[in-house]
Design a protein around this motif. Sequence first.
Motif, short mmCIF file in Angstrom:
data_model
loop_
_atom_site.label_atom_id
_atom_site.label_comp_id
_atom_site.label_asym_id
_atom_site.label_seq_id
_atom_site.Cartn_x
_atom_site.Cartn_y
_atom_site.Cartn_z
N PHE A 189 0.81 -1.21 0.00
CA PHE A 189 0.00 0.00 0.00
C PHE A 189 0.85 1.27 0.00
O PHE A 189 0.40 2.32 -0.47
N THR A 190 2.08 1.18 0.49
CA THR A 190 2.98 2.33 0.40
C THR A 190 3.30 2.62 -1.07
O THR A 190 3.27 3.77 -1.51
N VAL A 191 3.61 1.58 -1.82
CA VAL A 191 3.86 1.76 -3.25
C VAL A 191 2.60 2.29 -3.93
O VAL A 191 2.66 3.25 -4.72
N GLN A 192 1.46 1.70 -3.62
CA GLN A 192 0.21 2.14 -4.24
C GLN A 192 -0.07 3.61 -3.99
O GLN A 192 -0.47 4.36 -4.88
N ARG A 193 0.16 4.06 -2.74
CA ARG A 193 -0.16 5.44 -2.38
C ARG A 193 0.88 6.45 -2.88
O ARG A 193 0.54 7.60 -3.16
N LEU A 194 2.15 6.05 -3.00
CA LEU A 194 3.19 7.01 -3.34
C LEU A 194 3.56 7.04 -4.82
O LEU A 194 4.11 8.04 -5.29
N VAL A 195 3.29 5.98 -5.54
CA VAL A 195 3.64 5.97 -6.95
C VAL A 195 2.98 7.12 -7.73
O VAL A 195 3.60 7.67 -8.66
N PRO A 196 1.76 7.54 -7.39
CA PRO A 196 1.21 8.70 -8.11
C PRO A 196 2.05 9.97 -7.98
O PRO A 196 1.89 10.89 -8.80
N LEU A 197 2.94 10.02 -6.99
CA LEU A 197 3.81 11.19 -6.82
C LEU A 197 5.15 11.03 -7.53
O LEU A 197 5.99 11.92 -7.47
N MET A 198 5.34 9.89 -8.20
CA MET A 198 6.63 9.59 -8.81
C MET A 198 6.67 10.05 -10.26
O MET A 198 5.75 9.80 -11.03
N ARG A 199 7.77 10.72 -10.61
CA ARG A 199 7.96 11.18 -11.99
C ARG A 199 8.38 10.01 -12.89
O ARG A 199 8.99 9.04 -12.43
N ALA A 200 8.07 10.13 -14.19
CA ALA A 200 8.57 9.16 -15.15
C ALA A 200 10.08 9.13 -15.08
O ALA A 200 10.73 10.17 -14.95
N GLY A 201 10.64 7.94 -15.13
CA GLY A 201 12.07 7.77 -14.96
C GLY A 201 12.44 7.46 -13.52
O GLY A 201 13.61 7.20 -13.22
N GLY A 257 6.97 4.40 -17.10
CA GLY A 257 8.37 4.80 -17.05
C GLY A 257 8.97 4.67 -15.66
O GLY A 257 9.96 5.35 -15.36
N ILE A 258 8.39 3.80 -14.82
CA ILE A 258 8.89 3.60 -13.46
C ILE A 258 9.45 2.19 -13.35
O ILE A 258 8.78 1.22 -13.70
N ARG A 259 10.69 2.10 -12.88
CA ARG A 259 11.35 0.80 -12.71
C ARG A 259 11.19 0.30 -11.28
O ARG A 259 11.18 1.10 -10.33
N VAL A 260 11.09 -1.01 -11.12
CA VAL A 260 10.96 -1.62 -9.80
C VAL A 260 11.94 -2.78 -9.71
O VAL A 260 11.89 -3.71 -10.53
N ALA A 294 24.10 -0.82 -3.77
CA ALA A 294 23.22 -1.60 -4.64
C ALA A 294 21.89 -0.89 -4.84
O ALA A 294 21.34 -0.85 -5.95
N VAL A 295 21.35 -0.31 -3.77
CA VAL A 295 20.10 0.43 -3.87
C VAL A 295 20.25 1.62 -4.83
O VAL A 295 19.41 1.85 -5.71
N PHE A 355 19.35 4.85 -9.77
CA PHE A 355 19.77 5.91 -10.69
C PHE A 355 20.69 5.47 -11.83
O PHE A 355 20.84 6.20 -12.80
N GLU A 356 21.28 4.29 -11.72
CA GLU A 356 22.22 3.86 -12.75
C GLU A 356 21.64 2.81 -13.69
O GLU A 356 21.91 2.83 -14.89
N ALA A 357 20.86 1.88 -13.14
CA ALA A 357 20.35 0.75 -13.93
C ALA A 357 19.08 1.15 -14.67
O ALA A 357 17.99 0.65 -14.42
N THR A 358 19.23 2.06 -15.64
CA THR A 358 18.07 2.68 -16.27
C THR A 358 17.37 1.78 -17.30
O THR A 358 16.31 2.12 -17.80
N PHE A 359 17.97 0.63 -17.61
CA PHE A 359 17.33 -0.33 -18.53
C PHE A 359 17.07 -1.65 -17.81
O PHE A 359 17.07 -2.71 -18.41
#
Length: 259
Positions: free
Chosen positions: A122-134, A177-180, A228-229, A234-238
């Motif tokens: 639910f944290t991901v569900q609630r906060l993802v709307p605030l996340m920018r593409a990329g 455009g959001i990576r997990v 690793a985090v 920020f580095e593993a963009t693909f």
Amino acid sequence: MDNPATGNYAGKKAVITGGTIGMGLATAQALLEGGAEVLVTGLNPRNLEAARRALGPRAHIVASDAGSLSDIDALATLVREKLGHIDLLHINAGISTLEPFEQVTEAGYDRAFAINTKGPFFTVQRLVPLMRAGGAVVVTSSIADEGGMHGLSVYSATKAALRSFASGFAAELVGRGIRVNVVSPGFIDTPTLGVADATAEERAEFIRLGDQITPMRRHGTAAEVARAVLFFAFEATFTTGARLTVDGGLGQNLTPAAA
């Protein structure tokens, strides 16, 4: 502690649940050193105060129960007010208890799943709307998310479910455009060693066991997990839907020479 910072994070905004101690704190310190704006959550008053001292005035320190939906809703509101948007959501809050399955209670079982599995969902569900593409979601799991270990049946199950959720999130969010991705640590040298209620004797045995069975013959550091985090963030963009073990080779079935 060695410096885990790997890049320039100026202009980046991050939320770290469970960011007041151990691996989450190390990640927050690296982000701040790189110029990011960071909000961390925790629940233990002593850890919250210690994080304020360690991270300084540029960090937002928030008391929040990772297993409470009302706290998660309040966190989403606060993040919107304080940060506006985010580039990284690091799901790091978690608990573990060493106990044989015969001793597991319903209350303990429910609490473990609330903090380690339901809360992250639910944290991901609630906060993802605030996340920018990329942006990126990075989930802290454990090498215990596969296989089995005596005394950690419930913990392992919560982490296996969390890892599965992360795969689902990756599929759901790739179009935005959001990576997990998932970081699965092994034996890491943190204040609690991942088991907050362990006795001094249990902790000492945990250290001995970890050093013995880890092929690199030592515990990892919180800074090594933070690297690793930050790589995933920020580095593993693909890269999305991936799992990276930070475990000194423990999960790779290596057979080093006897010490």
